[in-house]
Write a protein that holds these residues in place. Structure first.
Motif, PDB file in Angstrom:
ATOM      1  N   ALA A  26       0.829  -1.202   0.000  1.00  0.00           N
ATOM      2  CA  ALA A  26       0.000   0.000   0.000  1.00  0.00           C
ATOM      3  C   ALA A  26       0.863   1.251   0.000  1.00  0.00           C
ATOM      4  N   ASP A  27       1.854   1.344  -0.858  1.00  0.00           N
ATOM      5  CA  ASP A  27       2.648   2.551  -0.932  1.00  0.00           C
ATOM      6  C   ASP A  27       2.053   3.471  -1.993  1.00  0.00           C
ATOM      7  N   SER A  28       2.609   4.664  -2.056  1.00  0.00           N
ATOM      8  CA  SER A  28       2.031   5.679  -2.935  1.00  0.00           C
ATOM      9  C   SER A  28       2.045   5.264  -4.394  1.00  0.00           C
ATOM     10  N   ALA A  29       3.154   4.688  -4.826  1.00  0.00           N
ATOM     11  CA  ALA A  29       3.264   4.338  -6.247  1.00  0.00           C
ATOM     12  C   ALA A  29       2.188   3.352  -6.660  1.00  0.00           C
ATOM     13  N   VAL A  30       1.935   2.358  -5.818  1.00  0.00           N
ATOM     14  CA  VAL A  30       0.942   1.343  -6.158  1.00  0.00           C
ATOM     15  C   VAL A  30      -0.455   1.946  -6.178  1.00  0.00           C
ATOM     16  N   VAL A  31      -0.783   2.724  -5.129  1.00  0.00           N
ATOM     17  CA  VAL A  31      -2.121   3.318  -5.047  1.00  0.00           C
ATOM     18  C   VAL A  31      -2.382   4.223  -6.247  1.00  0.00           C
ATOM     19  N   ILE A  32      -1.405   5.047  -6.573  1.00  0.00           N
ATOM     20  CA  ILE A  32      -1.575   5.968  -7.705  1.00  0.00           C
ATOM     21  C   ILE A  32      -1.738   5.186  -9.011  1.00  0.00           C
ATOM     22  N   ALA A  33      -0.942   4.109  -9.148  1.00  0.00           N
ATOM     23  CA  ALA A  33      -1.041   3.299 -10.365  1.00  0.00           C
ATOM     24  C   ALA A  33      -2.406   2.634 -10.476  1.00  0.00           C
ATOM     25  N   LEU A  34      -2.917   2.132  -9.364  1.00  0.00           N
ATOM     26  CA  LEU A  34      -4.222   1.470  -9.390  1.00  0.00           C
ATOM     27  C   LEU A  34      -5.352   2.467  -9.638  1.00  0.00           C
ATOM     28  N   ILE A  35      -5.241   3.656  -9.061  1.00  0.00           N
ATOM     29  CA  ILE A  35      -6.262   4.684  -9.315  1.00  0.00           C
ATOM     30  C   ILE A  35      -6.315   5.007 -10.810  1.00  0.00           C
ATOM     31  N   ALA A  36      -5.143   5.082 -11.429  1.00  0.00           N
ATOM     32  CA  ALA A  36      -5.101   5.357 -12.871  1.00  0.00           C
ATOM     33  C   ALA A  36      -5.758   4.234 -13.671  1.00  0.00           C
ATOM     34  N   ARG A  37      -5.642   2.986 -13.167  1.00  0.00           N
ATOM     35  CA  ARG A  37      -6.223   1.843 -13.877  1.00  0.00           C
ATOM     36  C   ARG A  37      -7.743   1.794 -13.760  1.00  0.00           C
ATOM     37  N   LEU A  38      -8.329   2.635 -12.909  1.00  0.00           N
ATOM     38  CA  LEU A  38      -9.792   2.701 -12.847  1.00  0.00           C
ATOM     39  C   LEU A  38     -10.383   3.248 -14.143  1.00  0.00           C
ATOM     40  N   LYS A  39      -9.525   3.825 -14.978  1.00  0.00           N
ATOM     41  CA  LYS A  39      -9.965   4.347 -16.275  1.00  0.00           C
ATOM     42  C   LYS A  39      -9.346   3.559 -17.427  1.00  0.00           C
ATOM     43  N   ASP A  40      -8.870   2.353 -17.125  1.00  0.00           N
ATOM     44  CA  ASP A  40      -8.260   1.515 -18.159  1.00  0.00           C
ATOM     45  C   ASP A  40      -9.297   1.163 -19.233  1.00  0.00           C
ATOM     46  N   GLU A  41      -8.826   0.919 -20.424  1.00  0.00           N
ATOM     47  CA  GLU A  41      -9.737   0.598 -21.526  1.00  0.00           C
ATOM     48  C   GLU A  41     -10.377  -0.778 -21.363  1.00  0.00           C
ATOM     49  N   ASN A  42      -9.744  -1.638 -20.557  1.00  0.00           N
ATOM     50  CA  ASN A  42     -10.257  -2.987 -20.345  1.00  0.00           C
ATOM     51  C   ASN A  42     -11.071  -3.029 -19.052  1.00  0.00           C
ATOM     52  N   ALA A  43     -12.316  -3.509 -19.134  1.00  0.00           N
ATOM     53  CA  ALA A  43     -13.202  -3.515 -17.963  1.00  0.00           C
ATOM     54  C   ALA A  43     -12.694  -4.439 -16.869  1.00  0.00           C
ATOM     55  N   ASP A  44     -12.105  -5.575 -17.251  1.00  0.00           N
ATOM     56  CA  ASP A  44     -11.595  -6.505 -16.242  1.00  0.00           C
ATOM     57  C   ASP A  44     -10.456  -5.883 -15.447  1.00  0.00           C
ATOM     58  N   VAL A  45      -9.648  -5.079 -16.109  1.00  0.00           N
ATOM     59  CA  VAL A  45      -8.568  -4.388 -15.407  1.00  0.00           C
ATOM     60  C   VAL A  45      -9.142  -3.371 -14.427  1.00  0.00           C
ATOM     61  N   ARG A  46     -10.198  -2.659 -14.856  1.00  0.00           N
ATOM     62  CA  ARG A  46     -10.821  -1.689 -13.952  1.00  0.00           C
ATOM     63  C   ARG A  46     -11.411  -2.388 -12.730  1.00  0.00           C
ATOM     64  N   VAL A  47     -11.991  -3.562 -12.951  1.00  0.00           N
ATOM     65  CA  VAL A  47     -12.535  -4.333 -11.827  1.00  0.00           C
ATOM     66  C   VAL A  47     -11.418  -4.744 -10.873  1.00  0.00           C
ATOM     67  N   ALA A  48     -10.310  -5.259 -11.427  1.00  0.00           N
ATOM     68  CA  ALA A  48      -9.183  -5.683 -10.588  1.00  0.00           C
ATOM     69  C   ALA A  48      -8.614  -4.512  -9.801  1.00  0.00           C
ATOM     70  N   ALA A  49      -8.524  -3.351 -10.443  1.00  0.00           N
ATOM     71  CA  ALA A  49      -7.998  -2.169  -9.757  1.00  0.00           C
ATOM     72  C   ALA A  49      -8.914  -1.756  -8.609  1.00  0.00           C
ATOM     73  N   ALA A  50     -10.223  -1.766  -8.842  1.00  0.00           N
ATOM     74  CA  ALA A  50     -11.170  -1.398  -7.778  1.00  0.00           C
ATOM     75  C   ALA A  50     -11.085  -2.380  -6.613  1.00  0.00           C
ATOM     76  N   ASN A  51     -11.018  -3.671  -6.927  1.00  0.00           N
ATOM     77  CA  ASN A  51     -10.910  -4.670  -5.853  1.00  0.00           C
ATOM     78  C   ASN A  51      -9.639  -4.474  -5.040  1.00  0.00           C
ATOM     79  N   SER A  52      -8.529  -4.209  -5.711  1.00  0.00           N
ATOM     80  CA  SER A  52      -7.261  -4.024  -5.006  1.00  0.00           C
ATOM     81  C   SER A  52      -7.284  -2.767  -4.146  1.00  0.00           C
ATOM     82  N   LEU A  53      -7.865  -1.695  -4.656  1.00  0.00           N
ATOM     83  CA  LEU A  53      -7.950  -0.457  -3.871  1.00  0.00           C
ATOM     84  C   LEU A  53      -8.816  -0.649  -2.632  1.00  0.00           C
ATOM     85  N   GLY A  54      -9.856  -1.453  -2.764  1.00  0.00           N
ATOM     86  CA  GLY A  54     -10.673  -1.746  -1.591  1.00  0.00           C
ATOM     87  C   GLY A  54      -9.884  -2.473  -0.521  1.00  0.00           C
ATOM     88  N   LYS A  55      -8.981  -3.383  -0.936  1.00  0.00           N
ATOM     89  CA  LYS A  55      -8.174  -4.117   0.035  1.00  0.00           C
ATOM     90  C   LYS A  55      -7.121  -3.226   0.672  1.00  0.00           C
TER      91      LYS A  55
END
Length: 686
Positions: free
Chosen positions: A406-435
């Protein structure tokens, strides 16, 4: 002989402790001070772990003695009165010392006294120390071996995969990797993550063959194939064995974990180079994360996702970076060789040769003269170790701080993936951010509630439920009107975590939703919100088609403390579902609402024991005299809880008929009933 071996082994162990601390400490400091590639980190930690063994062995084998070397020595026994020496020095042994001799004196009878009889020497301290180390190493090593055997037995039922598409994908990857033989592919239900076994087998969970698409399966196989080509299963087994046998070096555990971590990143890179994209592997990792059991396999294995804490950072790395470039390791290997040679030439050691009783640093002055260090001056036997050397000058680095993903680089990277072109990636990013539960993710997850894909909105709602952040209440309440039942369900679940601030106006309409699960959850939340305006809607749910919804509605009406709802609850006393009938009695008890005596008597004869017990409890609390005959019959009920509730109810009814029933209970076959009746009769006499 035994003492000589013990002295040699102890010297090696002490030398290894010094060298391994220097090498592992240096590796730890380098990793902490600069960002290193997985390849560099992998080589660094492997060199540090094996380097201590190599350098200690080379130094002692070739008698390399850098400045600061220590020796295990003993003091020879010398006569306090030295006679003139008659020893003639031999030219072949110029380093030998004169041996003090003393003429033997005769006894009064002229006989020469015999030499004192020698006794067997006790076990030396060196031997005790070495035996202690060996015993602990044996126990730890056998424990590790036992856990590996347990793992082998656990997956003993694995069978060969028959899916032609999967086998073709593995064959193509093997040929591309230059392997002569395609590894064996097996499957079992006893694992939750793919693992590489030995040098020619990949074992996958059965869900990997049914829940993953072909692209994800190919990425999974590429990752595990990378483990086999790198010989990671063998490296991890060797590192684990070193960790347990050479337990005197706690940093070996850090090294083993870092080697496993680097292996996962390197295998991810290898798989991406073979498949052309990291998205499929990231989706596969996200899917495997849902399968992973809470309990690991017991021993370190080369598995795709055994280290669950790495999943988030690995997914972020795969999504953030492009195809990794293949790096040359020649410079790294040359650097590792230089470090090994420097350690042999510079790092101090401990020698096992002995001539004094203390641990003496070379160059010290003894008896006013410099102590000689010539090999010919040292005795070849060591009988005692009178002092333990102070090796504090070597220095062991502090225990490394545990790094969470849960460091800054990971959180920022996952937040950016919430707008990824692939829906499955956006789902994975949301799940990871929740954890990760980093508050910086809340605005991005709120925005994801408006995603075009329902599964992304659902994942965002579920993730927001982990934060309990007031900023998300309005957005979650708006999501309750979503067209997707899953989104509404997850939004309700998220709002149920808030103790205040949830608008009941957004929840009440869901009491009429077509989904029983949503009506059930909405009823619970309305009860928590204590909004009495929802009583009419809840009263209608008392007749809902779902027994779970009916039960939740009755419970919510009780929480609202709305006595006007008692009439609706009364109808549930004759519900077809036993849980609903029991919940209705509890609600009316909470509201202190009356229950018609005929209805209560009918409940005392209910076919379900829990309902009869609850009815008996109510009859006793309300002193229903008309229930005494039924309660007396219940003293012989087939259910023990019912019998005990009947005794308790009779003890609360102040009537002679109740006394007669309690006296009859004294002869019950149930000892608990007899005891409860005896206690009740004693209390009534007071």
């Amino acid at each position: 002989m035994i003492d000589t071996i013990s002295s040699t082994v102890l010297a090696w162990l002490l030398t290894y402790a010094i060298h391994s601390t220097v090498l592992l400490g240096l590796a730890w400091l380098l990793v902490r001070s600069r960002r290193m590639s997985p390849a560099a980190s992998d080589l660094l930690w492997k060199t540090a772990m094996l380097g201590g063994i190599l350098t200690a062995t080379v130094q002692l084998r070739f008698d390399v003695q850098p400045k600061g070397t220590f020796s295990l020595r003993r003091t020879p026994v010398v006569s306090s009165h030295r006679a003139p020496s008659t020893h003639v020095e031999s030219a072949a042994d110029p380093l030998s010392e004169p041996i003090a001799s003393e003429p033997l004196r005769e006894n009064a009878d002229g006989a020469v006294p015999s030499a004192p009889t020698s006794t067997s020497d006790p076990i030396s301290p060196e031997s005790l120390v070495v035996m202690g180390w060996a015993l602990i190493a044996l126990v730890l090593g056998l424990g590790y071996a036992a856990r590996r055997l347990i793992l082998v037995g656990r997956i003993g039922d694995r069978r060969a995969v028959q899916d032609g598409r999967v086998l073709d994908a593995l064959g193509a990857l093997s040929r591309e990797a230059g392997l002569r033989r395609t590894p064996r592919l097996t499957t079992t239900v006893r694992i939750s993550s793919p693992i590489a076994l030995g040098i020619r087998e990949i074992c996958v969970p059965e869900t990997a063959l049914t829940d993953l698409d072909l692209e994800q399966q190919r990425s999974m196989l590429a990752h595990e194939l990378a483990h086999l080509t790198r010989r990671d299963p063998i490296w991890l087994a060797a590192a684990s064995l070193i960790e347990h046998v050479l337990w005197i070096q706690p940093l070996n555990r850090v090294a083993r974990r870092q080697i496993a971590t680097s292996a996962e990143y390197l295998c991810d890179e290898w798989a991406v180079r073979r498949t052309g994209s990291g998205v499929a592997l990231a989706r596969c990792l996200a899917q495997v994360a849902e399968w992973i059991q809470a309990s690991p396999l017991g021993v370190p294995v080369a598995g795709m996702a055994e280290e669950r804490s790495l999943l988030v950072s690995r997914v972020a790395k795969l999504l953030e970076e492009g195809m990794p470039a293949k790096r040359s390791r020649r410079a790294l290997a040359l650097g590792a060789l230089v470090v090994i040679v420097a350690t042999i030439a510079i790092a101090p050691s401990v020698t096992g040769k002995s001539a004094r009783a203390s641990l003496v640093k070379r160059g010290d002055v003894a008896n006013g003269k410099p102590t000689s260090t010539g090999a010919g001056e040292e005795a070849q036997d060591s009988n005692s170790l009178s002092a333990v050397g102070d090796f504090s000058h070597v220095g062991e680095p502090a225990r490394p701080r545990h790094l969470t993903p849960a460091d800054s680089a990971v959180v920022i990277a996952l937040i950016a993936r919430l707008k990824d072109e692939n829906a499955d990636v956006r789902v994975a990013a949301a799940n990871s951010l929740g954890k990760l539960e980093d508050a910086r993710a809340v605005p991005g997850l709120i925005g994801a509630l408006k995603d075009t894909e329902p599964k992304v909105r659902s994942a965002a709602a579920e993730a927001l439920g982990q934060f309990k952040d007031p900023r998300a209440i309005t957005a979650l309440a708006a999501a309750l009107s979503d067209a997707s039942a899953e989104v509404k369900q997850n939004a309700l679940d998220a709002l149920s975590n808030y103790e205040e601030g949830v608008p009941s106006a957004a929840v009440v309409p869901l009491l009429n939703d077509s989904s029983p699960e949503i009506r059930h959850k909405a009823a619970h939340i309305v009860g928590q919100l204590k909004d009495r305006s929802a009583s009419p809607a809840l009263a209608k749910l008392v007749h809902d088609s779902s027994p779970d919804v009916r039960q939740a509605a009755i419970e919510a009406l009780a929480e609202l403390h709305d006595v006007s709802a008692a009439a609706a609850i009364h109808t549930a006393l004759t519900d077809s579902n036993a849980d609903v009938r029991q919940q209705a009695m509890s609600a009316l008890e909470e509201l202190k609402a009356p229950i018609a005596e005929p209805t209560l008597l009918a409940l005392l004869r209910d076919p379900v024991a829990d309902v009869r017990a609850k009815a008996a409890e109510l009859a006793g609390e309300r002193s229903v005299i008309g229930a005494i005959p039924s309660l007396r019959k219940m003293l012989e009920d087939s259910n023990g809880d019912v019998r005990e509730h009947a005794v308790s109810a009779l003890s609360n009814i102040a009537d002679s008929a109740a006394n007669d029933a309690l006296r009859a209970a004294l002869t019950s076959k149930d000892a608990k009933v007899r005891r409860a009746a005896a206690e009740a009769l004693g209390e009534r006499r007071q």
